[in-house]
Motif scaffolding. Structure first.
Motif, PDB file in Angstrom:
ATOM      1  N   ILE A  72       0.874  -1.243  -0.008  1.00 26.76           N
ATOM      2  CA  ILE A  72       0.096   0.171   0.041  1.00 26.76           C
ATOM      3  C   ILE A  72       0.958   1.257  -0.062  1.00 26.76           C
ATOM      4  CG2 ILE A  72      -1.600   1.330   1.396  1.00 26.76           C
ATOM      5  CD1 ILE A  72      -2.878  -1.470   2.341  1.00 26.76           C
ATOM      6  N   LEU A  73       2.007   1.311   0.905  1.00 27.74           N
ATOM      7  CA  LEU A  73       2.914   2.338   0.825  1.00 27.74           C
ATOM      8  C   LEU A  73       3.536   2.740  -0.457  1.00 27.74           C
ATOM      9  CD1 LEU A  73       4.817   1.798   3.874  1.00 27.74           C
ATOM     10  CD2 LEU A  73       3.426   3.699   3.688  1.00 27.74           C
ATOM     11  N   ARG A  74       3.630   1.600  -1.287  1.00 27.81           N
ATOM     12  CA  ARG A  74       4.254   1.761  -2.639  1.00 27.81           C
ATOM     13  C   ARG A  74       3.336   2.468  -3.738  1.00 27.81           C
ATOM     14  NH1 ARG A  74       8.544  -1.918  -4.152  1.00 27.81           N
ATOM     15  NH2 ARG A  74       7.212  -2.881  -5.786  1.00 27.81           N
ATOM     16  N   GLY A  75       2.049   2.121  -3.412  1.00 27.08           N
ATOM     17  CA  GLY A  75       1.146   2.664  -4.620  1.00 27.08           C
ATOM     18  C   GLY A  75      -0.118   3.607  -3.937  1.00 27.08           C
ATOM     19  N   HIS A  76      -0.354   4.044  -2.883  1.00 24.71           N
ATOM     20  CA  HIS A  76      -1.326   4.839  -2.318  1.00 24.71           C
ATOM     21  C   HIS A  76      -0.709   6.099  -1.704  1.00 24.71           C
ATOM     22  CE1 HIS A  76      -4.069   1.285  -2.605  1.00 24.71           C
ATOM     23  NE2 HIS A  76      -2.942   0.849  -2.949  1.00 24.71           N
ATOM     24  N   ALA A  77      -1.337   7.070  -1.886  1.00 20.55           N
ATOM     25  CA  ALA A  77      -1.088   8.450  -1.424  1.00 20.55           C
ATOM     26  C   ALA A  77      -1.279   8.570   0.088  1.00 20.55           C
ATOM     27  CB  ALA A  77      -1.996   9.614  -2.194  1.00 20.55           C
ATOM     28  N   ASP A  78      -2.276   7.686   0.428  1.00 21.41           N
ATOM     29  CA  ASP A  78      -2.665   7.997   1.899  1.00 21.41           C
ATOM     30  C   ASP A  78      -2.836   6.230   2.284  1.00 21.41           C
ATOM     31  OD1 ASP A  78      -3.489   8.019   4.403  1.00 21.41           O
ATOM     32  OD2 ASP A  78      -4.866   9.708   4.068  1.00 21.41           O
ATOM     33  N   ILE A  79      -1.989   5.721   3.020  1.00 25.73           N
ATOM     34  CA  ILE A  79      -2.299   4.228   3.361  1.00 25.73           C
ATOM     35  C   ILE A  79      -3.312   4.264   4.256  1.00 25.73           C
ATOM     36  CG2 ILE A  79      -0.526   4.398   5.491  1.00 25.73           C
ATOM     37  CD1 ILE A  79       0.013   1.646   5.135  1.00 25.73           C
ATOM     38  N   PHE A  80      -3.604   5.244   5.155  1.00 20.23           N
ATOM     39  CA  PHE A  80      -4.795   5.244   6.130  1.00 20.23           C
ATOM     40  C   PHE A  80      -5.817   5.296   5.583  1.00 20.23           C
ATOM     41  CE2 PHE A  80      -0.875   6.303   8.651  1.00 20.23           C
ATOM     42  CZ  PHE A  80      -0.821   5.337   9.511  1.00 20.23           C
ATOM     43  N   ASP A  81      -6.219   6.337   4.560  1.00 24.72           N
ATOM     44  CA  ASP A  81      -7.167   6.360   3.685  1.00 24.72           C
ATOM     45  C   ASP A  81      -8.006   5.199   3.114  1.00 24.72           C
ATOM     46  OD1 ASP A  81      -9.344   7.775   2.265  1.00 24.72           O
ATOM     47  OD2 ASP A  81      -8.152   7.274   0.694  1.00 24.72           O
ATOM     48  N   THR A  82      -6.859   4.380   2.573  1.00 26.99           N
ATOM     49  CA  THR A  82      -7.290   3.152   2.016  1.00 26.99           C
ATOM     50  C   THR A  82      -7.532   1.917   2.890  1.00 26.99           C
ATOM     51  OG1 THR A  82      -5.521   3.576   0.154  1.00 26.99           O
ATOM     52  CG2 THR A  82      -6.051   1.225   0.520  1.00 26.99           C
ATOM     53  N   LEU A  83      -6.695   1.894   4.088  1.00 27.37           N
ATOM     54  CA  LEU A  83      -7.314   0.978   5.127  1.00 27.37           C
ATOM     55  C   LEU A  83      -8.610   1.062   5.691  1.00 27.37           C
ATOM     56  CD1 LEU A  83      -3.742   0.556   7.229  1.00 27.37           C
ATOM     57  CD2 LEU A  83      -4.907  -1.050   5.869  1.00 27.37           C
ATOM     58  N   ARG A  84      -9.017   2.443   6.091  1.00 25.91           N
ATOM     59  CA  ARG A  84     -10.103   2.660   6.556  1.00 25.91           C
ATOM     60  C   ARG A  84     -11.189   2.647   5.534  1.00 25.91           C
ATOM     61  NH1 ARG A  84      -7.331   6.923   9.547  1.00 25.91           N
ATOM     62  NH2 ARG A  84      -7.072   6.189  11.468  1.00 25.91           N
ATOM     63  N   ALA A  85     -11.089   3.157   4.289  1.00 20.46           N
ATOM     64  CA  ALA A  85     -12.072   2.604   3.294  1.00 20.46           C
ATOM     65  C   ALA A  85     -12.767   1.382   3.100  1.00 20.46           C
ATOM     66  CB  ALA A  85     -11.560   3.270   1.901  1.00 20.46           C
ATOM     67  N   HIS A  86     -11.600   0.421   3.239  1.00 20.43           N
ATOM     68  CA  HIS A  86     -12.109  -1.092   3.013  1.00 20.43           C
ATOM     69  C   HIS A  86     -11.819  -1.879   4.408  1.00 20.43           C
ATOM     70  CE1 HIS A  86     -12.801  -0.277  -1.120  1.00 20.43           C
ATOM     71  NE2 HIS A  86     -11.538   0.180  -1.104  1.00 20.43           N
ATOM     72  N   ARG A  87     -11.982  -1.282   5.361  1.00 16.15           N
ATOM     73  CA  ARG A  87     -11.800  -1.822   6.762  1.00 16.15           C
ATOM     74  C   ARG A  87     -12.615  -3.107   7.091  1.00 16.15           C
ATOM     75  NH1 ARG A  87     -13.574   3.075   8.015  1.00 16.15           N
ATOM     76  NH2 ARG A  87     -15.624   3.330   9.264  1.00 16.15           N
ATOM     77  N   ASP A  88     -13.776  -2.819   6.465  1.00 17.27           N
ATOM     78  CA  ASP A  88     -14.772  -4.067   6.896  1.00 17.27           C
ATOM     79  C   ASP A  88     -14.248  -5.343   6.263  1.00 17.27           C
ATOM     80  OD1 ASP A  88     -16.183  -2.220   8.108  1.00 17.27           O
ATOM     81  OD2 ASP A  88     -17.931  -2.258   6.947  1.00 17.27           O
ATOM     82  N   ARG A  89     -13.386  -5.478   5.023  1.00 13.43           N
ATOM     83  CA  ARG A  89     -13.002  -6.524   4.566  1.00 13.43           C
ATOM     84  C   ARG A  89     -11.889  -7.284   5.165  1.00 13.43           C
ATOM     85  NH1 ARG A  89     -15.085  -7.735  -0.525  1.00 13.43           N
ATOM     86  NH2 ARG A  89     -16.511  -6.100  -1.388  1.00 13.43           N
ATOM     87  N   ILE A  90     -11.297  -6.628   6.211  1.00 13.88           N
ATOM     88  CA  ILE A  90      -9.859  -6.985   6.691  1.00 13.88           C
ATOM     89  C   ILE A  90     -10.111  -8.300   7.510  1.00 13.88           C
ATOM     90  CG2 ILE A  90      -7.885  -6.443   8.132  1.00 13.88           C
ATOM     91  CD1 ILE A  90      -8.261  -3.529   7.546  1.00 13.88           C
ATOM     92  N   ARG A  91      -9.136  -9.232   6.993  1.00 10.05           N
ATOM     93  CA  ARG A  91      -9.407 -10.656   7.749  1.00 10.05           C
ATOM     94  C   ARG A  91      -7.939 -10.760   8.656  1.00 10.05           C
ATOM     95  NH1 ARG A  91     -13.585 -10.145   5.838  1.00 10.05           N
ATOM     96  NH2 ARG A  91     -15.091 -11.536   4.809  1.00 10.05           N
ATOM     97  N   TYR A  92      -6.868 -10.292   8.164  1.00  9.33           N
ATOM     98  CA  TYR A  92      -5.593 -10.236   8.874  1.00  9.33           C
ATOM     99  C   TYR A  92      -4.699  -9.185   8.360  1.00  9.33           C
ATOM    100  CZ  TYR A  92      -3.490 -13.616   5.915  1.00  9.33           C
ATOM    101  OH  TYR A  92      -3.176 -14.384   4.464  1.00  9.33           O
ATOM    102  N   LEU A  93      -3.374  -8.953   8.638  1.00  7.75           N
ATOM    103  CA  LEU A  93      -2.724  -8.016   8.117  1.00  7.75           C
ATOM    104  C   LEU A  93      -1.279  -8.452   7.726  1.00  7.75           C
ATOM    105  CD1 LEU A  93      -2.510  -4.603   7.658  1.00  7.75           C
ATOM    106  CD2 LEU A  93      -1.165  -4.860  10.024  1.00  7.75           C
TER     107      LEU A  93
END
Length: 271
Positions: free
Chosen positions: A183-204
């Motif tokens: 995510i760091l390599r392709g996204h301007a804001d890692i936290f924006d991406t994580l929060r936008a799709h947080r309901d899908r997160i199973r593990y990290l």
């Protein structure tokens, strides 16, 4: 997040390619010796255990490790229409394999272009494979999640790619394994991406990269580990596994030492 469990991904060894000549047991032993509680192993690394889930279970028990996930990829990049049924047949094997490990997840590799052709067509094929695999997983009690990457020819690189793919996937049955390095390599804001799709997160997957997109040892790049872990508090289906993965030059030189260094770092953070 004091109840986090820390696991290790085997790609640190797999990325060595032909230079890696050890056995799965050697990797499992190194991960256990470093003090991890679990392991995510790729299909390519299972070796003698590929058709022997019972044997793997015995080895993991001996080392007091839990299987967090099996990561499965395909030479088709999961994007070739004429190879989709073959991909699904192979995935049935891995679903049956993982079913021997209650709570373990199947992690499906990033949709990747291996031939030319319309991008939307390839994304549609990947989405179909991901959705159908999740349906098959439900029949054997195995959760399925996708693992987007930033590697060459990936179709899931930036936030727009993630949004497009997730719009094609069943919200309830297809999960997500976010990887902080990718995510760091392709996204301007890692936290924006994580929060936008947080309901899908199973593990990290916890991994680091510097501002130029080069892999870095954990804690030496741009990943704010504490802030990332805080986001997991907002993820309703997060299973409390954090899988540390390492792809840096240091890891290529000495995988066992690199993963042990990362485990020590996580201890300094209280995990």
């Amino acid at each position: 997040m004091k109840d986090l469990r820390i696991a290790c991904q085997t790609y640190t060894w797999e990325m060595l390619g032909p230079a890696w000549r050890d056995r799965p047991d050697d990797v499992i032993g190194a991960i256990a010796a470093a003090g991890y509680a679990g392991i995510e192993i790729s299909d390519a690394m299972l070796g003698c255990y590929s058709d022997d889930p019972g044997g793997l279970a015995c080895t993991l028990d001996r080392h007091r490790l839990e299987l967090v996930a099996v990561a499965v990829s395909s030479a088709s990049g999961f994007t070739e229409r004429d190879r989709a049924e073959g991909d699904l047949e192979g995935l049935r094997h891995w679903l049956d394999f993982v079913a021997h490990f209650p709570g373990a997840v199947i992690s499906l590799g990033s949709a990747t272009a291996v031939t030319g052709g319309p991008r939307d067509d390839k994304l549609a094929v990947a989405a179909e494979i991901y959705n159908r695999t999740a349906m098959l997983g439900a029949t054997v009690g195995v959760e399925v999640a996708i693992h987007p990457s930033s590697h060459r020819n990936t179709l899931l690189f930036d936030r727009a790619d993630y949004d497009r793919m997730f719009s094609l996937l069943d919200r309830d049955s297809v999960g997500w394994v976010p990887d902080t390095g990718h995510i760091l390599r392709g996204h301007a804001d890692i936290f924006d991406t994580l929060r936008a799709h947080r309901d899908r997160i199973r593990y990290l997957h916890l991994k680091d990269a510097d501002a130029r997109g080069r892999w870095a040892m954990l804690g030496q790049g741009g990943c704010d580990i504490g802030a990332v872990l805080e986001v997991l508090n907002e993820a309703p289906r997060f299973n409390h596994w954090v899988v540390v993965e390492e792809e840096s030059d240091e890891a290529a030189a000495d995988p066992a030492t690199a993963v042990a260094t990362n485990r020590a770092l996580m201890r300094t953070l209280g995990f």
